[in-house]
Design a protein around this motif. Structure first.
Motif, PDB file in Angstrom:
ATOM      1  N   UNK A  22      43.266  41.993  39.221  1.00 13.36           N
ATOM      2  CA  UNK A  22      42.446  41.863  40.391  1.00 13.36           C
ATOM      3  C   UNK A  22      41.205  42.708  40.010  1.00 13.36           C
ATOM      4  N   UNK A  23      40.058  42.011  40.234  1.00 15.21           N
ATOM      5  CA  UNK A  23      38.787  42.736  39.615  1.00 15.21           C
ATOM      6  C   UNK A  23      38.625  44.264  40.417  1.00 15.21           C
ATOM      7  N   UNK A  24      39.261  44.430  41.475  1.00 17.73           N
ATOM      8  CA  UNK A  24      39.219  45.641  42.196  1.00 17.73           C
ATOM      9  C   UNK A  24      40.183  46.802  41.427  1.00 17.73           C
ATOM     10  N   UNK A 123      32.341  38.424  42.620  1.00 15.17           N
ATOM     11  CA  UNK A 123      31.646  38.240  43.924  1.00 15.17           C
ATOM     12  C   UNK A 123      32.768  38.430  45.226  1.00 15.17           C
ATOM     13  N   UNK A 124      33.740  37.752  44.842  1.00 17.57           N
ATOM     14  CA  UNK A 124      34.861  37.798  46.051  1.00 17.57           C
ATOM     15  C   UNK A 124      35.364  39.386  46.278  1.00 17.57           C
ATOM     16  N   UNK A 125      35.424  40.148  44.935  1.00 23.43           N
ATOM     17  CA  UNK A 125      35.879  41.457  44.903  1.00 23.43           C
ATOM     18  C   UNK A 125      34.787  42.419  45.981  1.00 23.43           C
ATOM     19  N   UNK A 126      33.748  41.793  45.719  1.00 23.10           N
ATOM     20  CA  UNK A 126      32.461  42.715  46.290  1.00 23.10           C
ATOM     21  C   UNK A 126      32.641  42.558  47.812  1.00 23.10           C
ATOM     22  N   UNK A 214      37.208  31.180  52.147  1.00 23.54           N
ATOM     23  CA  UNK A 214      37.203  31.157  50.507  1.00 23.54           C
ATOM     24  C   UNK A 214      38.333  30.385  50.069  1.00 23.54           C
ATOM     25  N   UNK A 215      38.289  29.602  49.140  1.00 22.65           N
ATOM     26  CA  UNK A 215      39.457  28.746  48.551  1.00 22.65           C
ATOM     27  C   UNK A 215      40.434  30.009  47.892  1.00 22.65           C
ATOM     28  N   UNK A 216      39.985  30.883  47.110  1.00 23.64           N
ATOM     29  CA  UNK A 216      40.979  31.595  46.499  1.00 23.64           C
ATOM     30  C   UNK A 216      40.816  33.007  47.461  1.00 23.64           C
ATOM     31  N   UNK A 217      41.993  33.712  47.647  1.00 25.83           N
ATOM     32  CA  UNK A 217      42.166  34.993  48.118  1.00 25.83           C
ATOM     33  C   UNK A 217      42.640  35.796  47.135  1.00 25.83           C
ATOM     34  N   UNK A 218      41.853  37.284  47.023  1.00 25.11           N
ATOM     35  CA  UNK A 218      42.452  38.223  46.081  1.00 25.11           C
ATOM     36  C   UNK A 218      43.441  38.836  46.636  1.00 25.11           C
ATOM     37  N   UNK A 219      44.468  39.246  45.908  1.00 27.46           N
ATOM     38  CA  UNK A 219      45.648  40.116  46.714  1.00 27.46           C
ATOM     39  C   UNK A 219      46.023  41.029  45.526  1.00 27.46           C
ATOM     40  N   UNK A 220      46.020  42.242  45.900  1.00 28.00           N
ATOM     41  CA  UNK A 220      46.643  43.333  44.791  1.00 28.00           C
ATOM     42  C   UNK A 220      47.974  43.449  44.664  1.00 28.00           C
ATOM     43  N   UNK A 221      48.443  42.998  43.300  1.00 28.86           N
ATOM     44  CA  UNK A 221      49.936  43.092  43.043  1.00 28.86           C
ATOM     45  C   UNK A 221      50.342  44.330  42.558  1.00 28.86           C
ATOM     46  N   UNK A 222      51.366  44.397  42.263  1.00 22.13           N
ATOM     47  CA  UNK A 222      52.322  45.556  41.903  1.00 22.13           C
ATOM     48  C   UNK A 222      51.691  46.026  40.602  1.00 22.13           C
ATOM     49  N   UNK A 224      48.695  45.519  39.500  1.00 22.47           N
ATOM     50  CA  UNK A 224      47.359  46.174  39.665  1.00 22.47           C
ATOM     51  C   UNK A 224      47.811  47.497  40.070  1.00 22.47           C
ATOM     52  N   UNK A 225      48.423  48.086  41.177  1.00 22.84           N
ATOM     53  CA  UNK A 225      48.613  49.306  41.550  1.00 22.84           C
ATOM     54  C   UNK A 225      48.895  50.166  40.159  1.00 22.84           C
ATOM     55  N   UNK A 226      49.795  49.629  39.315  1.00 21.68           N
ATOM     56  CA  UNK A 226      50.208  50.412  38.180  1.00 21.68           C
ATOM     57  C   UNK A 226      48.895  50.859  37.377  1.00 21.68           C
ATOM     58  N   UNK A 227      48.213  49.669  37.084  1.00 25.75           N
ATOM     59  CA  UNK A 227      46.862  49.899  36.206  1.00 25.75           C
ATOM     60  C   UNK A 227      45.901  51.054  36.940  1.00 25.75           C
ATOM     61  N   UNK A 228      45.734  50.574  38.348  1.00 24.91           N
ATOM     62  CA  UNK A 228      44.964  51.713  38.964  1.00 24.91           C
ATOM     63  C   UNK A 228      45.349  53.234  38.772  1.00 24.91           C
ATOM     64  N   UNK A 229      46.740  53.357  38.867  1.00 28.64           N
ATOM     65  CA  UNK A 229      47.399  54.577  38.982  1.00 28.64           C
ATOM     66  C   UNK A 229      47.132  55.297  37.523  1.00 28.64           C
TER      67      UNK A 229
END
Lengths: 247, 281
Positions: A22-24, A123-126, A214-222, A224-229
């Motif tokens: 996820x770009x976020x 763009x979607x993330x923004x 939007x056709x695609x929805x962004x969803x933060x997965x596990x 992604x949280x690991x990467x942020x951490x």
């Protein structure tokens, strides 16, 4: 400036964990790296950050393009190094080197983000974080048109060299002047292109619907949280090291 | 003037774009390079003034190996007129734009003035000389771009897609202009998809497909070979199609050069005369 530098902004579809992220979550990496890079002049710390960038690029199968980007940055890096050397004196050579090295590290970390994130996802993330769609779209378009811009730039350089322009001739002022016949057509051409795109979009009813879906929805997965951490932990560790060792 | 020997080229580590091209261009040649999109036409012509250097093989311009000579030196002999004038126009006035190459080639002030006056007159741009070139119409900008190359009098002039977006009258003017340049002894190379334009104005055709030359010959031979044209995704000119239909439906086989309308009428008249005479006798 070499055109290969612009390749560091070019997205190509691939199926690696960096591309899927996820770009976020992904954006944490360049931001954390930027904070550390701007806080430190320690070459070892900068090398460590660059190593993470190289590792991530390797994992994302974009190492080759990353190296090309860095090669493209070489001239600018050398200029920063030399200018710092001139103004700060030879005795502060290490600091001048660190300043130049910062650019390499910043270039590498940000280009990994751009190389592995599609403009649409960006763009979607923004939009997800509350930025109006029009602004997100403007940002997305500016990224998406980088390859086109690079192609136009090459054609303009070719056209002017065909009329005898030598970019590398003369002293510093003359060399800067040599770029005018390149930059003026590029600016005029791109401004006109933006008008054409705006017209084409308006003729396809852009902006007529206020609420977008939007056709695609962004969803933060596990993962992604690991990467942020990981990024946050990296930053905390650095700040800790900085207070103790002053790196 | 230009010799291309076994030229192989690719961009960085990409696939081969040109695969063993052999081509010679002599003084007075009037040549069209045709082929489908992505055949390597523009890549080939960028070798003529050294913008691109061969990966394998050799390109010689006036006896100079293009790998060893700068673009600006080669450009003095080979003028390249790019497809889109907006890719080159930068000056504040038309005359500055046209004089750009002359200044780069270090012509004297008098020479710049003389050549400028001559070319602006020839290209019908005199009244625009102090105008801002960005605000001219598409056709006028194209003429400015051409003038800015022709002004330094290169011996070979290469045009990339010069008929794109041009109306009939402009094409006619361009065709006659090419003839005039060719009469002055210049070699003219035109990269184009426009078969009708080639049929009307060009003598010789080189067909390029997938980085290789698949045919070179007189326009009359190449543009009437339907199978060959189909292979390179080009439609035959209308008069060639008409001649083909006449042969298939009426068994009326035209001999001679029938790609231009006057030639077509001559061939038809000759056929009618011969056959009507034969029937009478």
């Amino acid at each position: 400036m070499r055109i290969s530098m612009l390749r560091g902004l070019e997205y190509k579809y691939m199926n690696t964990f960096m591309h899927r992220m996820d770009p976020r979550a992904k954006v944490f990496y360049p931001i954390v790296c930027m904070v550390i890079t701007l806080l430190t002049v320690n070459v070892l710390t900068l090398t460590l950050i660059l190593s993470t960038a190289i590792l991530l690029a390797f994992a994302a199968k974009t190492l080759r393009r990353l190296l090309e980007t860095l090669r493209g940055l070489f001239l600018l890096t050398m200029m920063i190094f030399l200018l710092n050397l001139i103004f700060m004196g030879v005795e502060r050579c290490a600091i001048a080197f660190a300043y130049a090295f910062r650019l390499v590290v910043l270039g590498a970390t940000f280009s990994i983000f751009f190389m592995t994130t599609s403009p649409e996802d960006m763009a979607l993330a923004m939009v997800k974080v509350g930025i109006p769609y029009e602004y997100a779209l403007a940002f997305m378009s500016s990224i998406r048109f980088v390859p086109t811009l690079a192609r136009d730039l090459q054609t303009i350089i070719d056209a002017q060299r065909s009329r005898g322009l030598e970019l590398d001739s003369g002293g510093i002022i003359q060399r800067a002047k040599n770029f005018l016949p390149i930059l003026i057509p590029l600016m005029v051409f791109e401004i006109r292109r933006s008008y054409r795109i705006a017209e084409a979009m308006e003729s396809r009813a852009f902006g007529s619907v206020r609420k977008r879906t939007y056709v695609h929805e962004l969803r933060l997965r596990f993962s992604d949280y690991v990467f942020i951490m990981s990024c946050v932990i990296g930053l905390v560790l650095y700040l800790f090291a900085r207070t103790i060792w002053g790196v | 003037m230009i010799k291309v020997k076994d030229l192989w080229f690719r961009y960085e580590e990409g696939p081969w774009v040109l695969k063993g091209i052999n081509l010679e261009i002599y003084e007075g040649d009037l040549l069209a390079i045709m082929g489908p999109n992505g055949a390597g036409k523009t890549t080939l012509i960028k070798h003529f003034n050294g913008l691109l250097k061969p990966v394998k093989g050799l390109v010689e311009v006036m006896g100079m190996d293009t790998r060893k000579v700068s673009v600006s030196k080669l450009a003095r002999y080979v003028g390249l007129v790019f497809q889109n004038p907006d890719h080159q126009i930068f000056a504040e006035t038309v005359e500055e734009e046209v004089a750009f190459a002359l200044k780069n080639f270090k012509f004297s002030a008098d020479e710049v003035k003389n050549r400028l006056n001559k070319i602006l007159k020839e290209m019908g741009l005199e009244k625009y000389r102090r105008r801002v070139p960005f605000n001219l119409s598409g056709g006028e900008k194209r003429r400015v771009a051409m003038a800015s190359v022709l002004v330094y009098d290169p011996v070979v002039v290469v045009f990339d897609e010069p008929t794109l977006g041009q109306d009939l009258k402009q094409k006619e003017r361009l065709g006659k202009f090419l003839w005039r340049l060719n009469d002055e002894g210049k070699a003219i190379v035109v990269v184009t998809h426009d078969v009708e334009f080639v049929a009307d104005y060009i003598d010789e055709v080189v067909l390029l497909s997938d980085g290789k030359i698949v045919a070179r010959g007189r326009a009359q031979e190449i543009l009437t070979d339907r199978d060959l044209l189909k292979k390179v995704r080009l439609l035959p000119p209308q008069l060639a199609e008409t001649a083909f239909l006449l042969e298939r439906t009426l068994n009326l086989k035209l001999e001679g050069n029938f790609l231009r309308i006057d030639g077509f009428v001559d061939c038809l008249r000759r056929w009618l005369n011969e056959n009507i005479d034969a029937k009478r006798s």
